[in-house]
Scaffold this active site. Structure first.
Site, PDB file in Angstrom:
ATOM      1  N   LYS A  88      21.619  95.224  93.839  1.00  0.00           N
ATOM      2  CA  LYS A  88      20.259  95.348  94.369  1.00  0.00           C
ATOM      3  C   LYS A  88      20.133  94.888  95.820  1.00  0.00           C
ATOM      4  CE  LYS A  88      17.702  96.077  90.205  1.00  0.00           C
ATOM      5  NZ  LYS A  88      16.714  95.641  89.211  1.00  0.00           N
ATOM      6  N   ARG A 101      22.265  93.561  82.885  1.00  0.00           N
ATOM      7  CA  ARG A 101      22.397  95.009  83.094  1.00  0.00           C
ATOM      8  C   ARG A 101      23.240  95.220  84.349  1.00  0.00           C
ATOM      9  NH1 ARG A 101      19.571  98.799  85.876  1.00  0.00           N
ATOM     10  NH2 ARG A 101      19.247 100.848  84.921  1.00  0.00           N
TER      11      ARG A 101
END
Ligand code: 7PM
Length: 280
Positions: free
Chosen positions: A224, A258
């Site tokens: 991210k 995840r």
């Protein structure tokens, strides 16, 4: 040594804690579409590799939730994910999660073999709460401030940790009131979804506060942009940062991570797990 001493039960299945949820994206940008068969074959091969690498759940997503992304139609999303879930369900015993916010996709995915709904909108779309309650599968409720198109423009919170906790607590209450079993629910602070890098770091540092809800915590930090802001690394060079973030999350109470890079993340979490188990 690092065993699988702790397990977390979610709806119809149970997995070791911590565990890795492998990301399987079937968006047109993730596979150059040389015909449907080719993209299913490629995705299946990737899923088999993730299973061999130690993933506990495969998360299938066909809807781009990228900041600023446009919407995907229901038929497009069904075309992308349903044949893959059917094929995956035939060849693998791993729980399959469907990353969607649409009630129709949830129903079709569960009919095709999915046993978990991963919804970045926490079942707020029309019909989603009712569908999840009827389907009686595991759900992950994620926090997002705003909507993908605009969420990164100027996110503001009074107190990001308290605001996220309050939102998730309220969604859990509504889910239980709608008939979803509390034991089927997991929660996710939604790193990067309407949050600055500072907000994301504050959430990661204070993840333990989410444990007051008494539910399994899932986190998605893999590759991210916050990790890019901290390290200066481009998206394809963020594996070390992703692993560091995953380990911090697990040490701070997350049970499911995840991730794109399953083998590396599983290995890192084995170390975290050994340390956590030393205190049992
Ligand atoms: C572009 C930007 C593409 C962001 C994909 C993403 C999460 C999730 C996603 C998460 C849960 C990504 C995201 N992130 N589901 N789906 N938690 N539960 O980086 O953090 O994979 S999509």
């Amino acid at each position: 040594m690092a065993g699988e001493l702790i397990r977390v039960s979610l709806g119809s299945f149970s997995i070791p804690s911590p565990s890795v949820m492998g990301i399987l994206n079937v968006t047109p940008d993730s596979f150059s579409d040389g015909g449907k068969f080719d993209s299913i074959e490629l995705a299946l091969r990737q899923a088999e590799k993730m299973a061999a690498d130690g993933a506990a759940i495969i998360d299938v997503g066909g809807e781009s939730t990228r900041p600023g992304a446009g919407e995907v139609s229901i038929s497009q999303e069904l075309d992308r994910v349903i044949p893959l879930i059917e094929a995956l369900h035939k060849v693998s015993d791993l729980p399959i999660s469907i990353d969607t916010s649409k009630a129709e996709v949830m129903r079709a995915a569960v009919a095709a073999g999915a046993t978990m709904i991963n919804d970045v909108l926490a079942l707020q779309e029309p019909g989603a709460l009712g569908a999840a309650a009827e389907l009686q599968v595991a759900v992950c409720l994620m926090h997002m401030l705003g909507r993908p198109r605009t969420m990164q423009l100027h996110p503001e919170y009074a107190d990001v940790v308290a605001d996220v906790t309050t939102f998730l607590s309220e969604r859990v209450r509504l889910c239980v009131a709608a008939g979803i079993d509390r034991s089927a629910i997991s929660i996710d602070p939604g790193f990067g979804f309407g949050k600055t890098a500072t907000h994301n770091v504050e959430l990661l540092a204070n993840l333990r506060q989410l444990r007051t809800l008494g539910l399994p915590i899932l986190v998605g930090l893999s590759r991210k942009s916050t990790l890019g802001e901290i390290t200066g690394s481009e998206v394809d060079m963020r594996l070390p940062a992703s692993i560091a973030a995953a380990v911090v999350a697990v040490m701070n109470g997350a049970e499911i991570v995840r991730a794109h890079d399953v083998r590396e993340t599983v290995d890192a979490l084995r170390v975290a797990s050994a340390v956590l188990e030393a205190n049992l």
